[in-house]
Design a protein around this motif. Structure first.
Motif, short mmCIF file in Angstrom:
data_model
loop_
_atom_site.label_atom_id
_atom_site.label_comp_id
_atom_site.label_asym_id
_atom_site.label_seq_id
_atom_site.Cartn_x
_atom_site.Cartn_y
_atom_site.Cartn_z
N LEU A 100 0.85 -1.16 0.01
CA LEU A 100 -0.09 0.15 0.10
C LEU A 100 1.08 1.26 0.05
CD1 LEU A 100 -3.00 0.56 0.16
CD2 LEU A 100 -2.72 1.21 2.60
N TRP A 101 0.83 2.00 -1.17
CA TRP A 101 1.69 3.21 -1.19
C TRP A 101 0.59 4.49 -1.25
CZ3 TRP A 101 6.09 2.25 -5.06
CH2 TRP A 101 7.07 1.51 -4.48
N TRP A 102 0.65 5.39 -0.29
CA TRP A 102 -0.14 6.54 -0.19
C TRP A 102 -1.83 6.10 -0.42
CZ3 TRP A 102 1.15 10.32 2.18
CH2 TRP A 102 2.40 11.07 2.09
N GLY A 103 -2.12 5.07 0.25
CA GLY A 103 -3.47 4.74 0.42
C GLY A 103 -4.18 3.68 -0.74
N GLY A 104 -3.02 3.51 -1.80
CA GLY A 104 -3.54 2.64 -2.81
C GLY A 104 -2.43 1.74 -3.58
N PRO A 105 -2.63 1.25 -4.64
CA PRO A 105 -1.50 0.39 -5.32
C PRO A 105 -0.42 1.37 -5.86
CG PRO A 105 -3.58 0.30 -6.46
CD PRO A 105 -3.81 1.29 -5.51
N PRO A 106 0.87 0.81 -5.89
CA PRO A 106 1.80 1.58 -6.56
C PRO A 106 1.34 2.15 -8.17
CG PRO A 106 2.82 -0.23 -5.45
CD PRO A 106 1.42 -0.47 -5.30
N ALA A 107 1.83 3.23 -8.49
CA ALA A 107 1.68 3.81 -9.76
C ALA A 107 1.75 2.92 -10.74
CB ALA A 107 2.34 5.11 -9.88
N ILE A 108 2.77 2.20 -10.57
CA ILE A 108 3.02 0.93 -11.97
C ILE A 108 1.84 0.12 -11.85
CG2 ILE A 108 4.17 -0.76 -10.56
CD1 ILE A 108 6.45 -0.66 -12.76
N LEU A 109 1.40 -0.22 -11.06
CA LEU A 109 0.08 -1.01 -11.04
C LEU A 109 -1.12 -0.51 -11.49
CD1 LEU A 109 -1.13 -4.12 -10.77
CD2 LEU A 109 -1.46 -3.55 -8.21
N LYS A 110 -1.55 1.08 -10.93
CA LYS A 110 -2.45 1.67 -11.36
C LYS A 110 -2.30 1.93 -13.11
CE LYS A 110 -5.88 4.46 -10.85
NZ LYS A 110 -5.98 5.30 -11.90
N GLY A 111 -0.96 2.02 -13.53
CA GLY A 111 -0.60 2.04 -14.81
C GLY A 111 -0.98 0.90 -15.71
N TRP A 112 -0.63 -0.21 -14.98
CA TRP A 112 -1.05 -1.52 -15.55
C TRP A 112 -2.55 -1.43 -16.07
CZ3 TRP A 112 -3.86 -5.65 -14.26
CH2 TRP A 112 -3.73 -6.84 -14.96
N PHE A 113 -3.47 -1.19 -15.06
CA PHE A 113 -4.78 -1.19 -15.26
C PHE A 113 -5.33 -0.30 -16.14
CE2 PHE A 113 -5.58 -3.64 -11.33
CZ PHE A 113 -6.71 -4.54 -11.52
N GLU A 114 -4.91 0.75 -16.28
CA GLU A 114 -5.20 1.93 -17.24
C GLU A 114 -4.91 1.57 -18.46
OE1 GLU A 114 -3.53 5.51 -16.03
OE2 GLU A 114 -4.22 5.56 -14.07
N ARG A 115 -3.80 0.93 -18.92
CA ARG A 115 -3.37 0.44 -20.04
C ARG A 115 -3.74 -0.77 -20.52
NH1 ARG A 115 2.25 0.18 -20.79
NH2 ARG A 115 2.09 0.68 -23.06
N VAL A 116 -3.64 -2.11 -19.56
CA VAL A 116 -4.08 -3.25 -20.05
C VAL A 116 -5.50 -3.56 -20.17
CG1 VAL A 116 -3.67 -5.68 -19.31
CG2 VAL A 116 -1.61 -4.23 -19.25
N MET A 117 -6.22 -2.95 -18.99
CA MET A 117 -7.53 -3.21 -18.88
C MET A 117 -8.29 -2.24 -19.69
SD MET A 117 -7.54 -6.05 -17.12
CE MET A 117 -7.22 -7.04 -15.87
N ALA A 118 -8.11 -2.45 -20.83
CA ALA A 118 -8.44 -1.36 -21.78
C ALA A 118 -9.83 -1.40 -22.23
CB ALA A 118 -7.87 -1.33 -22.97
N TYR A 119 -10.62 -0.15 -22.53
CA TYR A 119 -11.96 -0.26 -23.12
C TYR A 119 -11.96 -1.14 -24.41
CZ TYR A 119 -16.45 1.55 -24.60
OH TYR A 119 -17.86 1.65 -25.02
N GLY A 120 -12.93 -2.18 -24.43
CA GLY A 120 -12.88 -2.90 -25.72
C GLY A 120 -12.42 -4.21 -25.34
N PHE A 121 -11.42 -4.37 -24.26
CA PHE A 121 -10.94 -5.63 -23.91
C PHE A 121 -11.36 -6.00 -22.46
CE2 PHE A 121 -7.73 -7.45 -20.92
CZ PHE A 121 -7.78 -8.76 -21.62
N ALA A 122 -11.33 -5.03 -21.57
CA ALA A 122 -11.76 -5.50 -20.37
C ALA A 122 -13.30 -5.05 -19.87
CB ALA A 122 -10.84 -4.77 -19.28
#
Ligand code: FAD
Length: 238
Positions: A100-122
């Motif tokens: 837990l970094w600043w109350g949430g996932p590290p930026a690299i994991l947040k970025g993974w969600f934004e890029r990988v769990m994409a509209y049209g795929f996820a």
């Protein structure tokens, strides 16, 4: 069953790495398939941008979801995203391992969600939560904290850990249709004794075995389409 661990910690000797390795051992010992996506080790790009796509819907103005939709229809995601999407699509059990970094996932994991769990795929319109594209799959959060369990209780200064993790559980995983098991939290991991940490690892192994043994919810009849990453969501909704 096939499991994917998405691991978001920069240090190979960290307690997070020990938790990851414990899960790998438990999954392999139970005879299941396992894949690890180690985000720092692969220097995963956390920032969204035009580099996410091999073709462009609108060269004048960058609209991220529109470009994601365009890429999903044409299978035109950048190779790092396409590779992660294939891993996600193949996994029945998704484990997120992070501090837990600043109350949430590290930026690299947040970025993974934004890029990988994409509209049209996820996710696509009208396919969320109970009708989400990933219904029939399970997700498990393994989180370490600096703060104690008492501080993350409803009366504690940080508030209930379930409220802290709500965005990941509800707004990300359940949104996509995953069944999310109660989080496994290693409270105050750097502050407790070596013995206490070893006990946490043993509890985590048992939690993983439980997640593997419990029957998965029923999948959508059209779920196999998700394996063909990209156009799957569109063939289902059109
Ligand atoms: P480490 O420091 O890597 O490990 C802890 C101990 O475990 C070490 O002594 C290590 O040697 C030992 N260890 C490693 N392997 C094993 C093993 N196999 N068996 C037994 N022991 C082992 N905390 C909060 O509560 N809330 C916050 O909002 C928050 N924000 C933060 C923001 C940032 C930017 C940072 C850097 C930290 C923050 N923290 C916060 C603290 C952070 O959550 C903890 O430091 C982290 O979760 C501890 O996990 P780790 O894997 O990094 O521990």
């Amino acid at each position: 069953m096939r499991a994917l661990i998405v691991h978001a910690h920069p240090e190979p000797t960290s307690f997070n790495a020990a938790l990851r390795d414990t899960a790998v051992g438990a999954i392999a010992a139970a005879g299941h398939e396992i894949e690890v996506s180690d985000l720092y080790a692969q220097d995963f790009e956390a920032r969204a941008g035009r580099h996410d796509f091999l073709s462009t819907a609108d060269p004048e103005r960058f609209h991220y979801q529109r470009e994601q939709e365009h890429a999903a229809r044409r299978r035109a995601f950048a190779p790092d995203i396409a590779r992660e999407q294939a891993s996600v699509a193949a996994a029945d059990l998704l484990i997120l391992q992070f501090p837990l970094w600043w109350g949430g996932p590290p930026a690299i994991l947040k970025g993974w969600f934004e890029r990988v769990m994409a509209y049209g795929f996820a996710y696509v319109d009208a396919r969320r939560f109970e009708s989400g594209l990933f219904r029939g799959r399970r997700a498990l959060l393994s989180v370490t904290t600096g703060g104690t369990q008492e501080r993350f209780s409803p009366a504690g200064v940080y508030g209930d850990i379930d409220a802290v993790l709500y965005p990941v559980r509800r707004l990300m995983l359940e949104y996509m249709g995953y069944e999310v098991a109660p989080p496994f939290v290693s409270y105050a991991a750097p502050r407790v004794s070596e013995e206490a940490r070893r006990a946490m690892l043993a509890q985590w192994a048992a939690t993983v075995r439980g997640a593997l043994a419990a029957p998965l919810p029923e999948r959508h009849a059209d779920d196999d389409a998700l394996a063909s990453v990209g156009t799957a969501a569109w063939t289902r909704t059109s």
